[in-house]
Design a protein around this motif. Structure first.
Motif, mmCIF file in Angstrom:
data_model
loop_
_atom_site.group_PDB
_atom_site.id
_atom_site.type_symbol
_atom_site.label_atom_id
_atom_site.label_comp_id
_atom_site.label_asym_id
_atom_site.label_seq_id
_atom_site.Cartn_x
_atom_site.Cartn_y
_atom_site.Cartn_z
ATOM 1 N N ARG A 40 44.571 36.084 30.240
ATOM 2 C CA ARG A 40 45.003 37.384 29.721
ATOM 3 C C ARG A 40 45.317 38.426 30.779
ATOM 4 N N SER A 41 44.855 38.235 32.002
ATOM 5 C CA SER A 41 45.076 39.270 33.016
ATOM 6 C C SER A 41 46.521 39.258 33.497
ATOM 7 N N ARG A 51 42.857 38.453 44.360
ATOM 8 C CA ARG A 51 42.309 39.141 43.194
ATOM 9 C C ARG A 51 40.828 38.791 43.070
ATOM 10 N N VAL A 109 37.536 40.859 40.041
ATOM 11 C CA VAL A 109 37.163 40.472 38.676
ATOM 12 C C VAL A 109 36.264 39.230 38.678
ATOM 13 N N TRP A 151 39.910 35.717 31.550
ATOM 14 C CA TRP A 151 40.606 36.465 32.604
ATOM 15 C C TRP A 151 41.868 35.739 33.051
#
Length: 470
Positions: A234-235, A176, A179, A231
């Motif tokens: 909450r992601s 990931r 972000v 991030w």
């Protein structure tokens, strides 16, 4: 998730001889480059932040610019060691993800965070102890007088910088990367804006000069940490892998594992950078023209190196995941496909950069400096830099592949031997003993990196093949 299933299906068919291995190779290669793209862009972004700082501080005056250079030189060693130390987070998270061990990933993130914060605070303490002795480094009095406040602020900013690095490595290892890349790039833009405000005294702020640059760096890096934390919490993409309790009980074994992985990597990075510092010192003894030409060639090589470096960072993650997520023949097949894909990308790009250096080296040098003598010498060095790039890209990808599999101690010794047992003494001999001057120094570096590429390449190929016997 569907893409990962396609990778696994391709592996299974190839491993049993029922499917086209070539097609599966490109599936793996595509996955590597998709992960590498934001990592490459992130490395370039960090370089641009350094360029922006230099330009903006340079407009204040020569003394502030010299002071910032002095401070950043002092911080370079602990910063690079921290980069190596926190690579351990990438390795542990990738392996935990590959094995689908959520608890291992959570422990790696939590302990890696405290390791990053503790290391950053240790650097601050060491800098505080160093400030009273800055006059012992042989710098001009004006520079010594100007540097303490900026140096301390820059050192304090390493605490959030180290935490951010650990969290970015975590995001990369979970595949990931975009972000964290966006957040870090926003941090670069914020740093430039805060520089404009605090250095020059805009928007009602007093003009703080060099000290303002220190505040800008500290605030920007703190903001990046805050954004990355939001991030993480909450992601939906990462929350299942993030710890619910950051203050949970520490596990000494996890810290030990991170240190066993990170310390050798940090020492290897220091050895490599130290060899280039030694080369710069040798260049300085040859005169101003040689040193300037060396800097031109090194700048061009450093910018183009960001691509194989980004590929190498992706290889660390992918090898870590594959080594823990598969076994037996399937493990060997997948590891070698990932490795060959990394080598292919590295050789492809460095082949292009070598061609550019050879054909357009004079033009490149002319965009950086104006002096004909410097351009002439830099043009010759860029030809050597082309060869240098090929082996440097290969060795960093091989080294990173070994790190992903948790093999860090022997590769560190191989690297130290190549840099300090081959590159530095050979550079000195070719430059001064054989009379090749600046060209000799670069040929020595190229030969040392070639030695590292051969040794590390042989080791990673042998290591990925061991599962045939297991």
């Amino acid at each position: 998730m569907g893409y990962q299933k396609r990778v696994n299906r391709g592996e299974g068919k190839a491993a049993t001889g029922q499917g086209p291995a070539f097609g599966s190779f490109w599936v793996e290669a595509r996955a590597t480059i998709l992960l590498a793209l934001p990592l490459i862009a992130g490395q370039v972004g960090q370089m641009l932040m350094g360029v922006a700082d230099t330009v903006m501080i340079g407009r204040v005056g020569v003394v502030p610019l010299a002071a910032s250079t002095f401070a950043n030189t002092l911080l370079m060693v602990p910063f690079l060691f921290g980069v190596g130390l926190l690579t351990s987070v990438s390795i542990r998270v990738a392996q935990g993800r590959g094995a689908k061990q959520h608890d291992d990933v959570k422990h790696a993130l939590r302990h890696g965070t405290w390791l990053a914060a503790g290391y950053g605070l240790l650097v601050v303490v060491l800098i505080l102890a160093t400030i009273p002795f800055l006059d012992r480094f042989g710098q001009p009095g004006q520079v010594v007088e100007e540097v303490p406040r900026y140096l301390l602020l820059a050192a304090i900013s390493l605490v959030p910088a180290m935490i951010s690095m650990g969290w970015k490595n975590y995001g990369d290892a979970l595949n990931r990367p975009w972000v964290p890349f966006g957040i870090l790039l926003s941090g670069v833009a914020l740093n430039v804006l805060l520089n404009w405000i605090f250095i020059y005294g805009n928007l009602g702020s007093p003009a703080l000069g060099l000290e303002g640059a220190g505040w800008a760096t500290l605030l920007a890096r703190t903001a990046v940490v805050g954004a990355l934390y939001l991030w993480l919490m909450r992601s939906p993409a990462v929350v299942e892998w993030a710890p619910k309790r950051w203050w949970g009980r520490w596990k000494q074994g996890e810290f030990s594992t991170l240190l066993k992985l990170g310390v050798p990597i940090g020492l290897q990075l220091l050895a490599e950078v130290g060899s280039f510092a030694a080369a710069s010192l040798m260049m300085g003894s040859l005169g101003v023209i040689a040193l300037a030409a060396h800097q031109v060639a090194l700048t061009c090589a450093s910018v183009s190196f960001m691509v194989p470096l980004g590929v190498a960072m992706a290889i660390t993650v992918r090898m870590g995941e594959a080594s823990a997520g598969t076994s037996g023949w399937e493990r060997r097949v997948r590891l070698r496909r990932i490795l060959l894909g990394g080598w292919a990308y590295g050789l492809l790009f460095t082949g292009v950069s070598m061609t550019v250096f050879i054909l357009f080296g004079r033009w490149l040098a002319g965009q950086i400096v104006m002096e004909p003598e410097v351009i002439e010498l830099a043009t010759g060095l860029l030809v050597i830099a082309g060869v240098f790039q090929m082996v440097d890209g290969s060795q960093v990808i091989s080294s990173s592949a070994l790190r992903g599999m948790g093999d860090v101690v022997v590769p560190a010794w191989l690297g130290i031997f190549a840099y300090w047992g081959v590159a530095v003494p050979l550079s000195a001999y070719l430059a001064f003993g054989a009379g090749l001057g600046a060209h000799g120094i670069w040929w020595g570096l190229a030969f040392g990196l070639g030695t590292a590429a051969l040794l590390l390449g042989a080791r990673v190929w042998r290591t990925t093949g061991r599962t045939m016997e297991s």
